[in-house]
Write an enzyme that holds these catalytic residues in place. Structure first.
Site, PDB file in Angstrom:
ATOM      1  N   ASP A 108       0.785  -0.882  -0.094  1.00 35.82           N
ATOM      2  CA  ASP A 108      -0.146   0.432   0.334  1.00 35.82           C
ATOM      3  C   ASP A 108       0.626   0.795  -0.026  1.00 35.82           C
ATOM      4  O   ASP A 108       1.024   2.454  -0.050  1.00 35.82           O
ATOM      5  CB  ASP A 108      -1.051   0.060   1.337  1.00 35.82           C
ATOM      6  CG  ASP A 108      -0.321   0.099   2.659  1.00 35.82           C
ATOM      7  OD1 ASP A 108       0.771  -0.040   2.976  1.00 35.82           O
ATOM      8  OD2 ASP A 108      -0.387   0.212   3.814  1.00 35.82           O
ATOM      9  N   LYS A 164      -1.447  -9.480   3.621  1.00 42.40           N
ATOM     10  CA  LYS A 164      -0.438  -9.050   4.817  1.00 42.40           C
ATOM     11  C   LYS A 164      -1.489  -7.951   5.225  1.00 42.40           C
ATOM     12  O   LYS A 164      -1.953  -6.833   4.712  1.00 42.40           O
ATOM     13  CB  LYS A 164       0.604  -8.406   3.629  1.00 42.40           C
ATOM     14  CG  LYS A 164       1.510  -7.668   5.302  1.00 42.40           C
ATOM     15  CD  LYS A 164       3.060  -6.942   5.070  1.00 42.40           C
ATOM     16  CE  LYS A 164       2.175  -5.504   3.920  1.00 42.40           C
ATOM     17  NZ  LYS A 164       2.241  -4.876   5.642  1.00 42.40           N
ATOM     18  N   GLU A 200       8.428  -3.747  11.409  1.00 37.09           N
ATOM     19  CA  GLU A 200       8.617  -2.517  11.106  1.00 37.09           C
ATOM     20  C   GLU A 200       9.392  -2.246  11.998  1.00 37.09           C
ATOM     21  O   GLU A 200       8.559  -1.446  12.878  1.00 37.09           O
ATOM     22  CB  GLU A 200       7.922  -1.565   9.338  1.00 37.09           C
ATOM     23  CG  GLU A 200       8.369  -0.758   9.475  1.00 37.09           C
ATOM     24  CD  GLU A 200       7.231  -0.097   7.880  1.00 37.09           C
ATOM     25  OE1 GLU A 200       7.313   1.278   7.672  1.00 37.09           O
ATOM     26  OE2 GLU A 200       6.020  -0.712   7.716  1.00 37.09           O
TER      27      GLU A 200
END
Length: 284
Positions: free
Chosen positions: A46, A114, A184
């Protein structure tokens, strides 16, 4: 031709201590290039919201837009595992809605989806999808779709308490059936700690050297997107400059009549030229 990468192969790579490589892609030709280069996972991220569509955050991208990118990448990929990012708003409202949209991505050609977050709802959704035959890659640490809740771009798990919280969520997602975890912007030691306690692979992005694999945004790797480059990204080539130079050369050659050259044109036979001349003379 190498065998198609599957979630089971990705999990096996962790067991065999093979590093997993992943990149994002949003179009057919880029997917072809990185697939043929040997990448294991292609994420239709995205992040396209920012690097392709120019939105300020990932919140604005829609299912319709993501579907176009996913179809294109799937068509350009033969070997890599194609994972589609579930965009903001596509799974938050209900298990039913999340399942419907995840099914769409599989129909568009993705091999997995995801999903960001580790709440009880996300764990339940992950469990439901995996039992319905839809592989799920989880995403914890800094989760861009939760930007408003997190309060900005902040490194996660700098304290032991938060590292334990992320690990706890990761273990539940693993139990729910997730085949891998993207971690992340997490402190390196915490990422290593989390990876060591999971049986599924941890793929880091800004999470240090000790994850089971790495993922980056392709536009950062290629030096194409210049609005913002995160600290954790490495630029392997500067396409921004190279494309700019190429376009300037094109403009110069058109202006100076150096392009097109004879090799770029299509000829007409002399007899056909004469017919045009005859027709013009007759009219006059």
């Amino acid at each position: 031709m190498h065998n198609k990468i599957t979630p089971d192969i990705v999990k096996k790579m962790k067991i065999e201590k093979q590093k997993i490589t992943a990149l994002t892609a949003y179009d057919y030709s880029t997917a072809q290039i990185i697939d043929e280069a040997g990448i294991e996972i292609i994420l239709v991220g995205d992040s396209a919201a920012m690097v392709v569509l120019g939105y300020p955050t990932t919140h604005e991208i829609t299912m319709t837009e993501m579907s176009i990118f996913t179809k294109a990448v799937a068509k350009g990929t033969k070997r890599a595992l194609v994972v589609a990012d579930m965009p903001f708003g596509s799974y938050q409202t209900s298990i039913k809605n999340g399942t419907k949209n995840a099914c769409k991505f599989i129909q568009y050609g993705a091999n997995a989806v995801k999903i960001e977050g580790g709440s009880n709802y996300i764990i339940e959704l992950t469990s439901h999808l995996t039992t319905q035959g839809i592989p799920v890659m989880s995403h914890l640490g800094f989760t861009p779709q939760f930007l408003n809740s997190i309060g900005g771009y902040k490194v996660q798990a700098k304290e032991s308490e938060q590292a334990e919280l992320i690990l706890n969520q990761a273990l539940k997602l693993e139990q729910a059936g997730a085949f891998a975890l993207v971690l992340e912007m997490v402190s390196e030691y915490a990422a290593e700690y989390i990876s060591e306690h999971l049986s599924i692979p941890v793929i880091g992005i800004g999470a240090g050297r000790y994850c089971d694999g790495q993922i980056l945004v392709i536009d950062d790797v290629l030096g194409k997107y210049k609005d913002f480059t995160p600290k954790f990204a490495k630029k392997y080539i500067n396409l921004n400059e190279m494309i700019g130079t190429a376009v300037k050369n094109y403009i110069y050659e058109v202006k100076t009549r150096a392009f097109p050259e004879k090799t770029h044109i299509f000829e007409m036979q002399e007899i056909e030229k004469e017919k045009l001349t005859y027709a013009n003379n007759k009219e006059s």
